[in-house]
Design a protein around this motif. Structure first.
Motif, PDB file in Angstrom:
ATOM      1  N   ASN A 105     -62.027  27.011   8.907  1.00 15.21           N
ATOM      2  CA  ASN A 105     -63.077  27.487   8.002  1.00 15.21           C
ATOM      3  C   ASN A 105     -62.559  28.481   6.978  1.00 15.21           C
ATOM      4  OD1 ASN A 105     -62.757  29.547   9.913  1.00 15.21           O
ATOM      5  ND2 ASN A 105     -64.919  30.170   9.807  1.00 15.21           N
ATOM      6  N   ARG A 106     -61.249  28.778   7.032  1.00 13.05           N
ATOM      7  CA  ARG A 106     -60.632  29.641   6.009  1.00 13.05           C
ATOM      8  C   ARG A 106     -59.659  28.847   5.140  1.00 13.05           C
ATOM      9  NH1 ARG A 106     -58.112  34.456   9.167  1.00 13.05           N
ATOM     10  NH2 ARG A 106     -57.426  34.987   7.046  1.00 13.05           N
ATOM     11  N   TRP A 107     -59.722  27.534   5.206  1.00  9.72           N
ATOM     12  CA  TRP A 107     -58.925  26.686   4.320  1.00  9.72           C
ATOM     13  C   TRP A 107     -59.628  26.563   2.962  1.00  9.72           C
ATOM     14  CZ3 TRP A 107     -58.119  21.937   8.067  1.00  9.72           C
ATOM     15  CH2 TRP A 107     -57.311  22.332   9.143  1.00  9.72           C
ATOM     16  N   PRO A 108     -58.910  26.062   1.929  1.00 14.42           N
ATOM     17  CA  PRO A 108     -59.578  25.803   0.644  1.00 14.42           C
ATOM     18  C   PRO A 108     -60.812  24.917   0.835  1.00 14.42           C
ATOM     19  CG  PRO A 108     -57.211  25.598   0.410  1.00 14.42           C
ATOM     20  CD  PRO A 108     -57.469  25.773   1.878  1.00 14.42           C
ATOM     21  N   GLU A 109     -61.817  25.154   0.038  1.00 12.55           N
ATOM     22  CA  GLU A 109     -63.123  24.535   0.264  1.00 12.55           C
ATOM     23  C   GLU A 109     -63.064  23.013   0.341  1.00 12.55           C
ATOM     24  OE1 GLU A 109     -67.668  24.484  -1.588  1.00 12.55           O
ATOM     25  OE2 GLU A 109     -66.058  25.591  -2.596  1.00 12.55           O
ATOM     26  N   GLY A 110     -62.294  22.381  -0.533  1.00 17.71           N
ATOM     27  CA  GLY A 110     -62.267  20.926  -0.557  1.00 17.71           C
ATOM     28  C   GLY A 110     -61.853  20.316   0.759  1.00 17.71           C
ATOM     29  N   ILE A 111     -60.759  20.817   1.324  1.00 14.60           N
ATOM     30  CA  ILE A 111     -60.286  20.254   2.582  1.00 14.60           C
ATOM     31  C   ILE A 111     -61.081  20.809   3.753  1.00 14.60           C
ATOM     32  CG2 ILE A 111     -58.457  21.970   2.973  1.00 14.60           C
ATOM     33  CD1 ILE A 111     -58.345  18.147   3.678  1.00 14.60           C
ATOM     34  N   ARG A 112     -61.593  22.031   3.628  1.00 11.53           N
ATOM     35  CA  ARG A 112     -62.470  22.546   4.682  1.00 11.53           C
ATOM     36  C   ARG A 112     -63.685  21.652   4.847  1.00 11.53           C
ATOM     37  NH1 ARG A 112     -67.001  25.603   4.368  1.00 11.53           N
ATOM     38  NH2 ARG A 112     -66.638  26.280   2.210  1.00 11.53           N
TER      39      ARG A 112
ATOM     40  N   ARG B  89     -71.260  18.487  11.706  1.00 16.06           N
ATOM     41  CA  ARG B  89     -72.698  18.269  11.853  1.00 16.06           C
ATOM     42  C   ARG B  89     -73.147  18.278  13.311  1.00 16.06           C
ATOM     43  NH1 ARG B  89     -74.379  13.327  13.388  1.00 16.06           N
ATOM     44  NH2 ARG B  89     -76.409  13.660  12.371  1.00 16.06           N
ATOM     45  N   LEU B  90     -72.195  18.153  14.235  1.00 21.26           N
ATOM     46  CA  LEU B  90     -72.532  18.121  15.655  1.00 21.26           C
ATOM     47  C   LEU B  90     -72.539  19.505  16.294  1.00 21.26           C
ATOM     48  CD1 LEU B  90     -70.505  14.990  16.851  1.00 21.26           C
ATOM     49  CD2 LEU B  90     -72.886  15.107  16.054  1.00 21.26           C
ATOM     50  N   PHE B  91     -72.290  20.553  15.495  1.00 25.24           N
ATOM     51  CA  PHE B  91     -72.195  21.915  16.037  1.00 25.24           C
ATOM     52  C   PHE B  91     -73.087  22.875  15.257  1.00 25.24           C
ATOM     53  CE2 PHE B  91     -68.357  19.657  17.079  1.00 25.24           C
ATOM     54  CZ  PHE B  91     -68.086  20.013  18.391  1.00 25.24           C
ATOM     55  N   HIS B  92     -73.452  23.978  15.920  1.00 25.89           N
ATOM     56  CA  HIS B  92     -74.272  25.013  15.277  1.00 25.89           C
ATOM     57  C   HIS B  92     -73.363  25.896  14.419  1.00 25.89           C
ATOM     58  CE1 HIS B  92     -78.280  24.475  17.063  1.00 25.89           C
ATOM     59  NE2 HIS B  92     -77.650  24.093  18.164  1.00 25.89           N
TER      60      HIS B  92
ATOM     61  N   ASP C   5     -73.299  27.379   6.611  1.00 24.75           N
ATOM     62  CA  ASP C   5     -72.738  26.636   5.481  1.00 24.75           C
ATOM     63  C   ASP C   5     -71.262  26.920   5.257  1.00 24.75           C
ATOM     64  OD1 ASP C   5     -75.175  25.466   5.058  1.00 24.75           O
ATOM     65  OD2 ASP C   5     -75.802  26.894   3.490  1.00 24.75           O
ATOM     66  N   ALA C   6     -70.791  28.093   5.725  1.00 24.63           N
ATOM     67  CA  ALA C   6     -69.376  28.436   5.572  1.00 24.63           C
ATOM     68  C   ALA C   6     -68.532  27.943   6.741  1.00 24.63           C
ATOM     69  CB  ALA C   6     -69.228  29.951   5.433  1.00 24.63           C
ATOM     70  N   GLY C   7     -69.164  27.251   7.685  1.00 20.41           N
ATOM     71  CA  GLY C   7     -68.424  26.732   8.827  1.00 20.41           C
ATOM     72  C   GLY C   7     -68.277  27.722   9.961  1.00 20.41           C
ATOM     73  N   THR C   8     -69.035  28.817   9.925  1.00 21.64           N
ATOM     74  CA  THR C   8     -68.949  29.840  10.963  1.00 21.64           C
ATOM     75  C   THR C   8     -70.004  29.580  12.035  1.00 21.64           C
ATOM     76  OG1 THR C   8     -68.201  31.448   9.318  1.00 21.64           O
ATOM     77  CG2 THR C   8     -69.025  32.317  11.418  1.00 21.64           C
ATOM     78  N   PRO C   9     -69.645  29.669  13.321  1.00 16.19           N
ATOM     79  CA  PRO C   9     -70.642  29.462  14.376  1.00 16.19           C
ATOM     80  C   PRO C   9     -71.786  30.461  14.280  1.00 16.19           C
ATOM     81  CG  PRO C   9     -68.423  29.375  15.288  1.00 16.19           C
ATOM     82  CD  PRO C   9     -68.287  29.861  13.874  1.00 16.19           C
TER      83      PRO C   9
END
Length: 501
Positions: free
Chosen positions: A160-167, A233-236, A239-243
């Motif tokens: 979740n700290r990678w560049p947005e496109g590949i994240r 999409r299967l995890f809580h 939008d930034a990918g943080t739990p």
């Protein structure tokens, strides 16, 4: 599934001896199988096999499907001419402890060198075997290989700290990085090919010796894993990918503040939309590696302890329901009525959890170290066990039995002596005998107990962030007299693999 009356030993492969600083899938693993056979055993139970991350915990892996590269035996690669003898000459690390931090960089370097040799020089037959493996395992292998390559590319930062496109797995970014990192991606696929190749050879050898393998599925996966990155999409997650909520257990026997594991929780409603396809694939993958699978934290399939991600401990959580019945019904349709699973049902177990376990005829676990802290109705006491359970002296989360015995309060120690009918003169073998004599169909003994080790042989202290998983037995520890003594017990109590039914 019906398990015959039998016995086995709990030992993770990293705990095997060997000169490369960590137990692996080489000669010592085959020697351990021979020891099990000589001891009349029917099972070898292991911990999860995935590639471990921080802390080297088998319960926190970069993939729920991949194998741990650290378990690959380098001598086998020399035999296949994918490494040179000089590559491993002179390597000899101290026995008795796992040197994870030292092993990881040199083994990673040599595995990538072997991958380059393979790419340039592999025979057509071996190349075809590799291509078949990649095709058969594509549903997880591609994501795992690019995930590991990207972690290295971005300084091992979490995804979740990678560049947005590949994240966010944009197609243009996946294509760009897939092209740029093609050699490294190929290397990670080769590493998995070699792991599964070596594991399959070991499993076949064990099965031919009459030894079944018992695997382990952690209910949750690590946040920083290919599983979460490829299936956000299967995890809580926000939008930034943080739990937003994480897993753990409330305060219990092991910890006054509970255990905050930190794994992201599943969005079960979304998993149900496609018939739990991800979970079915995960079970199939694990059962391809082993003959039985223990489900760690089984109670989490009825309800899980959801902790707000900002909370530092597990105290402020709440139980949230999980559609376990629907999941196991789907699994039964996939595998048949008799599921080859063991339910780790320790901790806070409710009637609903018991109904889920019993509804699918899954044997639960009974730990003898928990048996003496009450009166005669303690469910862990041997006289209260049922046939449909698995009895242990202790597990990887417990102290060794000798370590446990030495730290017991006087009242509890007197209780043990009274139950045994003598003074506990041969601990841990006194508890081993109780386990073997019980009505439980399956008895599993930690290797540390067979060796009579104290607390310095402990594998894990729950809630302790570092210093775990490092125990290894030493060359020469598998003495014939230990095998003979255990073989006499399994024969006496009807657990001999050659006569069990």
């Amino acid at each position: 599934m019906p398990i015959p009356r039998s016995s086995g030993v709990l030992l993770h492969p990293t705990s095997l001896p060997g000169r490369f600083g960590l137990g692996d899938l080489g000669a010592e693993a085959f020697a351990f199988v021979d020891f099990l056979a000589a001891a009349g055993q029917s099972w070898w139970q292991i911990l999860p096999l995935g590639p471990t991350g921080y802390g080297h915990s088998p319960y926190s892996a970069y993939s729920a499907f991949a194998g741990n590269p650290l378990l690959i035996n380098l001598e086998r690669l020399v035999e296949r001419a994918e490494l040179e003898p000089d590559d491993i000459a002179g390597i000899a690390m101290a026995e008795g402890v796992a040197h994870f931090d030292a092993v990881q960089p040199f083994k990673e370097r040599l595995l990538h060198k072997a991958a380059r040799t393979f790419a340039a020089e592999a025979s057509p037959r071996r190349r075809e075997a590799f291509e078949d493996f990649c095709f058969e395992q594509a549903h997880w292998l591609n994501d795992h290989a690019i995930f590991q390559s990207l972690r290295n590319q971005f300084g091992n930062r979490p995804w979740n700290r990678w560049p947005e496109g590949i994240r966010c797995r944009e197609q243009s970014a996946l294509h760009r990085w897939g092209t740029e990192l093609a050699e490294t991606i190929h290397a990670h696929k080769y590493i998995q090919f070699v792991f599964f190749e070596q594991w399959d050879i070991l499993k076949d050898y064990a099965n031919r010796k009459g030894i079944g393998l018992i695997g382990d599925i952690p209910i949750f996966v690590a946040f920083d894993s290919a599983d979460v990155w490829a299936n956000t999409r299967l995890f809580h997650l926000d939008d930034a990918g943080t739990p937003t909520v994480v897993a753990g257990v409330p305060p219990d026997y092991f910890s006054k503040t509970g255990q905050r594991w930190g794994n992201p929780l599943y969005r079960w409603e979304r998993m149900a939309e496609d018939g739990f396809a991800w979970w079915l694939a995960r079970f199939r993958a694990n059962l391809a590696l082993t003959d039985l699978v223990r489900i760690d934290h089984f109670r989490g399939f009825e309800a899980c302890w959801a902790i707000p991600a900002e909370e530092p401990t597990a105290v402020k959580g709440r139980w949230t329901p999980v559609p376990g019945t629907a999941l196991f019904e789907a699994l039964r349709r996939e595998l048949g009525l008799e599921l080859p699973l063991i339910a780790e049902d320790l901790g806070i177990i409710t009637p609903e959890v018991e109904a889920l376990r019993d509804g699918f005829a899954l044997p639960g676990m009974k730990i003898l170290q928990f048996a003496f802290g009450g009166d005669a109705d303690n469910p862990y006491l041997p006289h209260n066990l049922t046939r449909d359970c698995v009895v242990y002296t202790g597990t990887h989360d417990n102290n060794t039995t000798l370590g446990w015995w030495k730290t017991l309060a006087k009242m509890e120690r007197d209780r043990v002596r009274e139950y045994l009918g003598h003074g506990g003169r041969e601990m841990p073998w006194d508890l081993i005998r109780l386990a073997q004599a019980s009505v439980a169909r399956l008895c599993i003994l930690p290797m540390q107990d067979l060796l009579g080790l104290g607390a310095d042989g402990r594998m894990n202290v729950p809630g302790q962030a570092s210093g775990n998983w490092g125990w290894r037995y030493r060359p020469g520890d598998l003495k014939p007299e230990i095998a003979e003594r255990l073989a006499r017990l399994v024969a006496l109590y009807g657990r001999d693999r050659r006569s069990s039914s």
